[in-house]
Design an enzyme around this catalytic site. Sequence first.
Site, PDB file in Angstrom:
ATOM      1  N   GLU A   2      10.422  -4.405  -7.512  1.00 12.62           N
ATOM      2  CA  GLU A   2       9.103  -4.788  -8.018  1.00 12.62           C
ATOM      3  C   GLU A   2       9.074  -4.743  -9.545  1.00 12.62           C
ATOM      4  O   GLU A   2       8.576  -5.657 -10.187  1.00 12.62           O
ATOM      5  CB  GLU A   2       8.046  -3.839  -7.450  1.00 12.62           C
ATOM      6  CG  GLU A   2       6.647  -4.125  -7.966  1.00 12.62           C
ATOM      7  CD  GLU A   2       5.594  -3.179  -7.399  1.00 12.62           C
ATOM      8  OE1 GLU A   2       4.449  -3.587  -7.292  1.00 12.62           O
ATOM      9  OE2 GLU A   2       5.926  -2.019  -7.080  1.00 12.62           O
TER      10      GLU A   2
ATOM     11  N   GLU B 160       5.162   7.294 -18.221  1.00 14.34           N
ATOM     12  CA  GLU B 160       5.763   8.645 -18.201  1.00 14.34           C
ATOM     13  C   GLU B 160       6.769   8.764 -17.053  1.00 14.34           C
ATOM     14  O   GLU B 160       7.797   9.441 -17.175  1.00 14.34           O
ATOM     15  CB  GLU B 160       4.673   9.726 -18.030  1.00 14.34           C
ATOM     16  CG  GLU B 160       3.761   9.906 -19.220  1.00 14.34           C
ATOM     17  CD  GLU B 160       2.691   8.819 -19.328  1.00 14.34           C
ATOM     18  OE1 GLU B 160       2.557   8.014 -18.380  1.00 14.34           O
ATOM     19  OE2 GLU B 160       2.012   8.761 -20.375  1.00 14.34           O
TER      20      GLU B 160
ATOM     21  N   GLY C 277       0.803  -1.226   0.000  1.00 19.34           N
ATOM     22  CA  GLY C 277       0.000   0.000   0.000  1.00 19.34           C
ATOM     23  C   GLY C 277       0.829   1.266   0.000  1.00 19.34           C
ATOM     24  O   GLY C 277       1.296   1.712   1.053  1.00 19.34           O
ATOM     25  N   TYR C 278       1.016   1.827  -1.192  1.00 20.15           N
ATOM     26  CA  TYR C 278       1.668   3.138  -1.302  1.00 20.15           C
ATOM     27  C   TYR C 278       0.663   4.180  -1.821  1.00 20.15           C
ATOM     28  O   TYR C 278       0.562   5.267  -1.292  1.00 20.15           O
ATOM     29  CB  TYR C 278       2.863   3.102  -2.280  1.00 20.15           C
ATOM     30  CG  TYR C 278       3.912   2.046  -1.991  1.00 20.15           C
ATOM     31  CD1 TYR C 278       4.311   1.754  -0.693  1.00 20.15           C
ATOM     32  CD2 TYR C 278       4.532   1.354  -3.041  1.00 20.15           C
ATOM     33  CE1 TYR C 278       5.285   0.789  -0.441  1.00 20.15           C
ATOM     34  CE2 TYR C 278       5.509   0.395  -2.798  1.00 20.15           C
ATOM     35  CZ  TYR C 278       5.879   0.113  -1.500  1.00 20.15           C
ATOM     36  OH  TYR C 278       6.837  -0.834  -1.254  1.00 20.15           O
ATOM     37  N   SER C 279      -0.080   3.832  -2.887  1.00 21.73           N
ATOM     38  CA  SER C 279      -0.893   4.833  -3.601  1.00 21.73           C
ATOM     39  C   SER C 279      -2.090   5.305  -2.781  1.00 21.73           C
ATOM     40  O   SER C 279      -2.698   4.534  -2.048  1.00 21.73           O
ATOM     41  CB  SER C 279      -1.425   4.242  -4.911  1.00 21.73           C
ATOM     42  OG  SER C 279      -0.367   3.772  -5.695  1.00 21.73           O
TER      43      SER C 279
HETATM   44  C1  LIG Z   1      -3.890  -2.615 -11.816  1.00 28.60           C
HETATM   45  C2  LIG Z   1      -3.163  -1.728 -10.878  1.00 28.60           C
HETATM   46  C3  LIG Z   1      -2.613  -2.270  -9.740  1.00 28.60           C
HETATM   47  C4  LIG Z   1      -1.973  -1.462  -8.821  1.00 28.60           C
HETATM   48  N1  LIG Z   1      -1.495  -2.011  -7.673  1.00 28.60           N
HETATM   49  C5  LIG Z   1      -0.997  -1.214  -6.708  1.00 28.60           C
HETATM   50  C6  LIG Z   1      -0.632  -1.736  -5.440  1.00 28.60           C
HETATM   51  O1  LIG Z   1      -0.757  -2.949  -5.183  1.00 28.60           O
HETATM   52  N2  LIG Z   1      -0.182  -0.885  -4.506  1.00 28.60           N
HETATM   53  C7  LIG Z   1      -0.045   0.456  -4.717  1.00 28.60           C
HETATM   54  O2  LIG Z   1       0.380   1.175  -3.829  1.00 28.60           O
HETATM   55  N3  LIG Z   1      -0.378   0.999  -5.924  1.00 28.60           N
HETATM   56  C8  LIG Z   1      -0.845   0.187  -6.911  1.00 28.60           C
HETATM   57  N4  LIG Z   1      -1.222   0.733  -8.127  1.00 28.60           N
HETATM   58  C9  LIG Z   1      -1.142   2.173  -8.300  1.00 28.60           C
HETATM   59  C10 LIG Z   1      -0.153   2.623  -9.349  1.00 28.60           C
HETATM   60  O3  LIG Z   1       1.138   2.565  -8.847  1.00 28.60           O
HETATM   61  C11 LIG Z   1      -0.580   4.056  -9.737  1.00 28.60           C
HETATM   62  O4  LIG Z   1      -1.831   3.959 -10.397  1.00 28.60           O
HETATM   63  C12 LIG Z   1       0.410   4.719 -10.620  1.00 28.60           C
HETATM   64  O5  LIG Z   1       1.593   4.980  -9.926  1.00 28.60           O
HETATM   65  C13 LIG Z   1      -0.153   6.019 -11.211  1.00 28.60           C
HETATM   66  O6  LIG Z   1      -0.702   6.822 -10.228  1.00 28.60           O
HETATM   67  P1  LIG Z   1      -2.159   7.463 -10.408  1.00 28.60           P
HETATM   68  O7  LIG Z   1      -3.084   6.363 -10.824  1.00 28.60           O
HETATM   69  O8  LIG Z   1      -2.491   8.227  -9.175  1.00 28.60           O
HETATM   70  O9  LIG Z   1      -2.015   8.453 -11.624  1.00 28.60           O
HETATM   71  P2  LIG Z   1      -1.462   9.945 -11.587  1.00 28.60           P
HETATM   72  O10 LIG Z   1      -0.210   9.997 -10.763  1.00 28.60           O
HETATM   73  O11 LIG Z   1      -2.550  10.863 -11.228  1.00 28.60           O
HETATM   74  O12 LIG Z   1      -1.037  10.154 -13.099  1.00 28.60           O
HETATM   75  C14 LIG Z   1      -1.979  10.444 -14.109  1.00 28.60           C
HETATM   76  C15 LIG Z   1      -1.215  10.606 -15.417  1.00 28.60           C
HETATM   77  O13 LIG Z   1      -0.301  11.689 -15.332  1.00 28.60           O
HETATM   78  C16 LIG Z   1       1.026  11.241 -15.637  1.00 28.60           C
HETATM   79  N5  LIG Z   1       1.993  11.886 -14.761  1.00 28.60           N
HETATM   80  C17 LIG Z   1       1.898  12.022 -13.409  1.00 28.60           C
HETATM   81  N6  LIG Z   1       3.002  12.651 -12.943  1.00 28.60           N
HETATM   82  C18 LIG Z   1       3.801  12.908 -14.012  1.00 28.60           C
HETATM   83  C19 LIG Z   1       5.077  13.537 -14.160  1.00 28.60           C
HETATM   84  N7  LIG Z   1       5.771  13.989 -13.113  1.00 28.60           N
HETATM   85  N8  LIG Z   1       5.610  13.625 -15.404  1.00 28.60           N
HETATM   86  C20 LIG Z   1       4.917  13.135 -16.495  1.00 28.60           C
HETATM   87  N9  LIG Z   1       3.699  12.547 -16.403  1.00 28.60           N
HETATM   88  C21 LIG Z   1       3.154  12.433 -15.184  1.00 28.60           C
HETATM   89  C22 LIG Z   1       1.013   9.749 -15.371  1.00 28.60           C
HETATM   90  O14 LIG Z   1       1.980   9.071 -16.106  1.00 28.60           O
HETATM   91  C23 LIG Z   1      -0.386   9.376 -15.798  1.00 28.60           C
HETATM   92  O15 LIG Z   1      -0.441   9.186 -17.196  1.00 28.60           O
HETATM   93  C24 LIG Z   1      -1.853  -0.062  -9.069  1.00 28.60           C
HETATM   94  C25 LIG Z   1      -2.396   0.479 -10.232  1.00 28.60           C
HETATM   95  C26 LIG Z   1      -3.053  -0.316 -11.124  1.00 28.60           C
HETATM   96  C27 LIG Z   1      -3.653   0.300 -12.340  1.00 28.60           C
END
Ligand SMILES: Cc1cc2nc3c(=O)[nH]c(=O)nc-3n(C[C@H](O)[C@H](O)[C@H](O)COP(=O)(O)OP(=O)(O)OC[C@H]3O[C@@H](n4cnc5c(N)ncnc54)[C@H](O)[C@@H]3O)c2cc1C
Length: 393
Positions: A245, A376, A128-130
């Site tokens: 990971e 990205e 759990g990070y997100s």
């Molecule tokens: C199927 C699935 C399983 C997952 N499992 C886990 C889990 O077990 N534990 C956990 O903690 N998380 C998990 N995640 C979360 C995952 O790590 C995040 O969804 C991911 O890091 C993107 O974050 P966000 O969804 O908040 O998108 P956002 O951070 O809001 O990003 C939205 C868009 O903006 C772009 N963006 C954001 N910042 C930048 C930047 N600085 N420069 C350029 N582009 C940028 C991104 O690339 C993306 O296209 C999971 C996600 C999915 C889809």
Amino acid sequence: MDFEFSDDENAFRQELEAFLDAHASPEVMDRNPEQLSQTVDTLPKRGLMAGLAERGWLGMSWPAEYGGAEKSGIYDFILTETLSRYGAPQPGKGVGIVGKTIIRHGNERLKQYFLPRIIRAEVEFAIGYSEPQAGSDASAMQLKAERDEDRGGWVLNGHKIWTTSAHFADWYWVGARTDPSSKHNGITVFLVPMDHEGLEIHPTWTIGDERTNEVFFSDVFVPDDFVVGEVNQGWKYICEALDLERFAMMPVGPLEKKVEAFCDWVRESERDGAPLRKVPRLRSQVAQAATELEVARMLQRKVIASAVKGGIPTVESSMYKLYMNEAGKRLADSALDAMGPAGQLKPDTEGAPLNGRFERSYRYTVVDTIGGGASEIQKNIIARRGLGLPKNF
Ligand SMILES: Cc1cc2nc3c(=O)[nH]c(=O)nc-3n(C[C@H](O)[C@H](O)[C@H](O)COP(=O)(O)OP(=O)(O)OC[C@H]3O[C@@H](n4cnc5c(N)ncnc54)[C@H](O)[C@@H]3O)c2cc1C
């Protein structure tokens, strides 16, 4: 660079393949694996993991004092890749992320409790990070951890999203904010039993049909013994674990199987009485897919080479994840393009080419480019840490 396995490594691979042939069952092996779909989410899959553990095949690169065989990381790589080619579940989170971080940074209590259970495949983890306001920038996490001096621990309140595995895992490896005044030096990693009072889990279904979860914390008490490493140093451990990971949870096997399936389909199918294998555009798409698979394999070897030398392959992992996930997306795109309207039929629909495999892949590969860090973000890592480019230019 020598790409050949040694005799001993080959012998291990063959023994493992014989074991998997003997245990091949649709209950534990997904004939159409996708990148993130190989979780240990059922009892039969746990049984397969226990069988691997009994043979001493989990944590082969761990130190002997924690039950490992002190083998090179190549053995873990052979295990992960072979499992992925069979569509079997992956031991990644416990052995590769939690276990390795506890070995590096954990206290004696954590080592004694978790390491034997991980290596015997008795415990599954969720990570759990997100959070709603902390995805790509997980260091912005706000799940609040407040000190409770009287009870000797921390009280956690807040909300996580996208926690894969939360609905079947035993333990939660979770980051929380212990010092609001410092972004990167104000996060601590905790281990919490998944059935702890005050934890509530709600499903989130992805476009690829996989379940992930939202997790709500209400006054969840965690004793000091279950703090990982030092208080406020969690971000450092999370970054290390993220590098592991991207490598441990991203085998190339699923892409290999999909390239094979696409090539076989082109080789064996006809349209209007003419074999597809003679259509120049399809021949070129097959060649492109096979070439990209080879590039992904080579980038993966760079990660392995760096990891085996004892490094943390940050840039290599990002290059590999970015390329492999984007290649998977391009392949699904090509396949749907080649299959025409029938390619859009869902799995188990009559007339769906390859039983709808690429319809699902088309949806699933979008998820691959987000989970474990979006494409990205991988580009940012390559640009800054690999090429030394400034943050804003
Ligand atoms: C199927 C699935 C399983 C997952 N499992 C886990 C889990 O077990 N534990 C956990 O903690 N998380 C998990 N995640 C979360 C995952 O790590 C995040 O969804 C991911 O890091 C993107 O974050 P966000 O969804 O908040 O998108 P956002 O951070 O809001 O990003 C939205 C868009 O903006 C772009 N963006 C954001 N910042 C930048 C930047 N600085 N420069 C350029 N582009 C940028 C991104 O690339 C993306 O296209 C999971 C996600 C999915 C889809």
